[in-house]
Design a protein around this motif. Sequence first.
Motif, PDB file in Angstrom:
ATOM      1  N   PRO A  41       0.831  -1.218   0.000  1.00  0.00           N
ATOM      2  CA  PRO A  41       0.000   0.000   0.000  1.00  0.00           C
ATOM      3  C   PRO A  41       0.860   1.260   0.000  1.00  0.00           C
ATOM      4  O   PRO A  41       1.952   1.293   0.575  1.00  0.00           O
ATOM      5  CB  PRO A  41      -0.810  -0.121   1.294  1.00  0.00           C
ATOM      6  CG  PRO A  41      -0.104  -1.115   2.130  1.00  0.00           C
ATOM      7  CD  PRO A  41       0.693  -1.992   1.219  1.00  0.00           C
ATOM      8  N   ASP A  42       0.343   2.288  -0.664  1.00  0.00           N
ATOM      9  CA  ASP A  42       1.079   3.554  -0.763  1.00  0.00           C
ATOM     10  C   ASP A  42       1.093   4.333   0.550  1.00  0.00           C
ATOM     11  O   ASP A  42       2.054   5.040   0.849  1.00  0.00           O
ATOM     12  CB  ASP A  42       0.471   4.438  -1.850  1.00  0.00           C
ATOM     13  CG  ASP A  42       0.691   3.881  -3.238  1.00  0.00           C
ATOM     14  OD1 ASP A  42       1.660   3.120  -3.418  1.00  0.00           O
ATOM     15  OD2 ASP A  42      -0.106   4.200  -4.133  1.00  0.00           O
ATOM     16  N   HIS A  43       0.029   4.216   1.303  1.00  0.00           N
ATOM     17  CA  HIS A  43      -0.096   5.014   2.523  1.00  0.00           C
ATOM     18  C   HIS A  43      -0.275   4.115   3.737  1.00  0.00           C
ATOM     19  O   HIS A  43      -1.067   3.175   3.719  1.00  0.00           O
ATOM     20  CB  HIS A  43      -1.293   5.963   2.434  1.00  0.00           C
ATOM     21  CG  HIS A  43      -1.204   6.891   1.275  1.00  0.00           C
ATOM     22  ND1 HIS A  43      -0.321   7.946   1.229  1.00  0.00           N
ATOM     23  CD2 HIS A  43      -1.861   6.909   0.095  1.00  0.00           C
ATOM     24  CE1 HIS A  43      -0.446   8.580   0.090  1.00  0.00           C
ATOM     25  NE2 HIS A  43      -1.382   7.972  -0.635  1.00  0.00           N
ATOM     26  N   GLY A  44       0.497   4.384   4.753  1.00  0.00           N
ATOM     27  CA  GLY A  44       0.355   3.718   6.037  1.00  0.00           C
ATOM     28  C   GLY A  44       0.690   2.234   6.080  1.00  0.00           C
ATOM     29  O   GLY A  44       0.039   1.496   6.806  1.00  0.00           O
ATOM     30  N   PRO A  45       1.701   1.788   5.349  1.00  0.00           N
ATOM     31  CA  PRO A  45       2.031   0.364   5.481  1.00  0.00           C
ATOM     32  C   PRO A  45       2.646   0.093   6.850  1.00  0.00           C
ATOM     33  O   PRO A  45       3.359   0.922   7.399  1.00  0.00           O
ATOM     34  CB  PRO A  45       3.061   0.122   4.375  1.00  0.00           C
ATOM     35  CG  PRO A  45       3.689   1.444   4.151  1.00  0.00           C
ATOM     36  CD  PRO A  45       2.614   2.465   4.444  1.00  0.00           C
ATOM     37  N   SER A  46       2.331  -1.039   7.411  1.00  0.00           N
ATOM     38  CA  SER A  46       2.897  -1.381   8.716  1.00  0.00           C
ATOM     39  C   SER A  46       3.798  -2.603   8.547  1.00  0.00           C
ATOM     40  O   SER A  46       3.354  -3.741   8.652  1.00  0.00           O
ATOM     41  CB  SER A  46       1.780  -1.665   9.726  1.00  0.00           C
ATOM     42  OG  SER A  46       0.965  -2.712   9.243  1.00  0.00           O
ATOM     43  N   PHE A  47       5.040  -2.324   8.255  1.00  0.00           N
ATOM     44  CA  PHE A  47       6.005  -3.395   8.027  1.00  0.00           C
ATOM     45  C   PHE A  47       6.924  -3.612   9.216  1.00  0.00           C
ATOM     46  O   PHE A  47       7.838  -4.415   9.147  1.00  0.00           O
ATOM     47  CB  PHE A  47       6.875  -3.086   6.802  1.00  0.00           C
ATOM     48  CG  PHE A  47       6.104  -3.067   5.537  1.00  0.00           C
ATOM     49  CD1 PHE A  47       5.552  -4.224   5.018  1.00  0.00           C
ATOM     50  CD2 PHE A  47       5.919  -1.881   4.844  1.00  0.00           C
ATOM     51  CE1 PHE A  47       4.841  -4.205   3.848  1.00  0.00           C
ATOM     52  CE2 PHE A  47       5.213  -1.860   3.671  1.00  0.00           C
ATOM     53  CZ  PHE A  47       4.667  -3.015   3.169  1.00  0.00           C
ATOM     54  N   GLY A  48       6.709  -2.888  10.237  1.00  0.00           N
ATOM     55  CA  GLY A  48       7.607  -3.002  11.374  1.00  0.00           C
ATOM     56  C   GLY A  48       8.791  -2.074  11.174  1.00  0.00           C
ATOM     57  O   GLY A  48       8.625  -0.869  11.041  1.00  0.00           O
ATOM     58  N   GLU A  49       9.946  -2.651  11.111  1.00  0.00           N
ATOM     59  CA  GLU A  49      11.171  -1.857  11.001  1.00  0.00           C
ATOM     60  C   GLU A  49      11.404  -1.387   9.573  1.00  0.00           C
ATOM     61  O   GLU A  49      11.218  -2.117   8.615  1.00  0.00           O
ATOM     62  CB  GLU A  49      12.370  -2.689  11.454  1.00  0.00           C
ATOM     63  CG  GLU A  49      12.299  -3.098  12.908  1.00  0.00           C
ATOM     64  CD  GLU A  49      13.509  -3.914  13.302  1.00  0.00           C
ATOM     65  OE1 GLU A  49      14.546  -3.824  12.632  1.00  0.00           O
ATOM     66  OE2 GLU A  49      13.402  -4.647  14.283  1.00  0.00           O
ATOM     67  N   ILE A  50      11.821  -0.151   9.450  1.00  0.00           N
ATOM     68  CA  ILE A  50      12.102   0.426   8.132  1.00  0.00           C
ATOM     69  C   ILE A  50      13.325  -0.230   7.495  1.00  0.00           C
ATOM     70  O   ILE A  50      13.429  -0.322   6.277  1.00  0.00           O
ATOM     71  CB  ILE A  50      12.266   1.963   8.234  1.00  0.00           C
ATOM     72  CG1 ILE A  50      12.307   2.620   6.839  1.00  0.00           C
ATOM     73  CG2 ILE A  50      13.533   2.314   8.981  1.00  0.00           C
ATOM     74  CD1 ILE A  50      10.994   2.627   6.150  1.00  0.00           C
ATOM     75  N   ALA A  52      14.130  -3.395   7.436  1.00  0.00           N
ATOM     76  CA  ALA A  52      13.718  -4.594   6.693  1.00  0.00           C
ATOM     77  C   ALA A  52      13.089  -4.205   5.361  1.00  0.00           C
ATOM     78  O   ALA A  52      13.359  -4.825   4.320  1.00  0.00           O
ATOM     79  CB  ALA A  52      12.740  -5.422   7.514  1.00  0.00           C
ATOM     80  N   LEU A  53      12.263  -3.172   5.378  1.00  0.00           N
ATOM     81  CA  LEU A  53      11.644  -2.692   4.148  1.00  0.00           C
ATOM     82  C   LEU A  53      12.704  -2.208   3.165  1.00  0.00           C
ATOM     83  O   LEU A  53      12.642  -2.522   1.963  1.00  0.00           O
ATOM     84  CB  LEU A  53      10.652  -1.572   4.458  1.00  0.00           C
ATOM     85  CG  LEU A  53       9.957  -0.935   3.262  1.00  0.00           C
ATOM     86  CD1 LEU A  53       9.135  -1.971   2.505  1.00  0.00           C
ATOM     87  CD2 LEU A  53       9.089   0.222   3.716  1.00  0.00           C
ATOM     88  N   MET A  54      13.668  -1.472   3.658  1.00  0.00           N
ATOM     89  CA  MET A  54      14.746  -0.963   2.802  1.00  0.00           C
ATOM     90  C   MET A  54      15.564  -2.118   2.220  1.00  0.00           C
ATOM     91  O   MET A  54      15.942  -2.094   1.047  1.00  0.00           O
ATOM     92  CB  MET A  54      15.649  -0.016   3.596  1.00  0.00           C
ATOM     93  CG  MET A  54      14.959   1.256   4.044  1.00  0.00           C
ATOM     94  SD  MET A  54      14.472   2.303   2.682  1.00  0.00           S
ATOM     95  CE  MET A  54      16.061   2.875   2.153  1.00  0.00           C
ATOM     96  N   GLU A  55      15.822  -3.124   3.032  1.00  0.00           N
ATOM     97  CA  GLU A  55      16.609  -4.277   2.570  1.00  0.00           C
ATOM     98  C   GLU A  55      15.871  -5.024   1.460  1.00  0.00           C
ATOM     99  O   GLU A  55      16.459  -5.370   0.434  1.00  0.00           O
ATOM    100  CB  GLU A  55      16.888  -5.217   3.736  1.00  0.00           C
ATOM    101  CG  GLU A  55      17.755  -6.397   3.355  1.00  0.00           C
ATOM    102  CD  GLU A  55      18.034  -7.301   4.545  1.00  0.00           C
ATOM    103  OE1 GLU A  55      18.212  -8.510   4.297  1.00  0.00           O
ATOM    104  OE2 GLU A  55      18.079  -6.819   5.686  1.00  0.00           O
TER     105      GLU A  55
END
Length: 96
Positions: A41-50, A52-55
């Motif tokens: 989702p473009d707005h408000g994703p809840s992935f936990g730590e940024i 992990a998302l960046m990786e």
Amino acid sequence: MQERISAIVEHMAKSQHELARTLEAKRSVVAHMAMLVEQIPDHGPSFGEIEALMEHSLDVTKGITSYLNSLADLEDAIADNLAPIMKAMKEQPGEE
């Protein structure tokens, strides 16, 4: 000489076909990864730590870059392999 050139071109075509099959498999992986990213989702994703998302984003980018580099390498290989054949064929205008 023409038979030899034909045999070389046939061998190159087979090896290029195998490279293309490898790239097709890689393309499928990259396309699947891109579809997964598209589902975020473009707005408000809840992935936990940024981090992990960046990786994971970096992994997707690396996969796409690797695929595009492989396509460029295939194009270079085709050009490199066909240049001497085309030169040899131009030197023999009477034979077909």
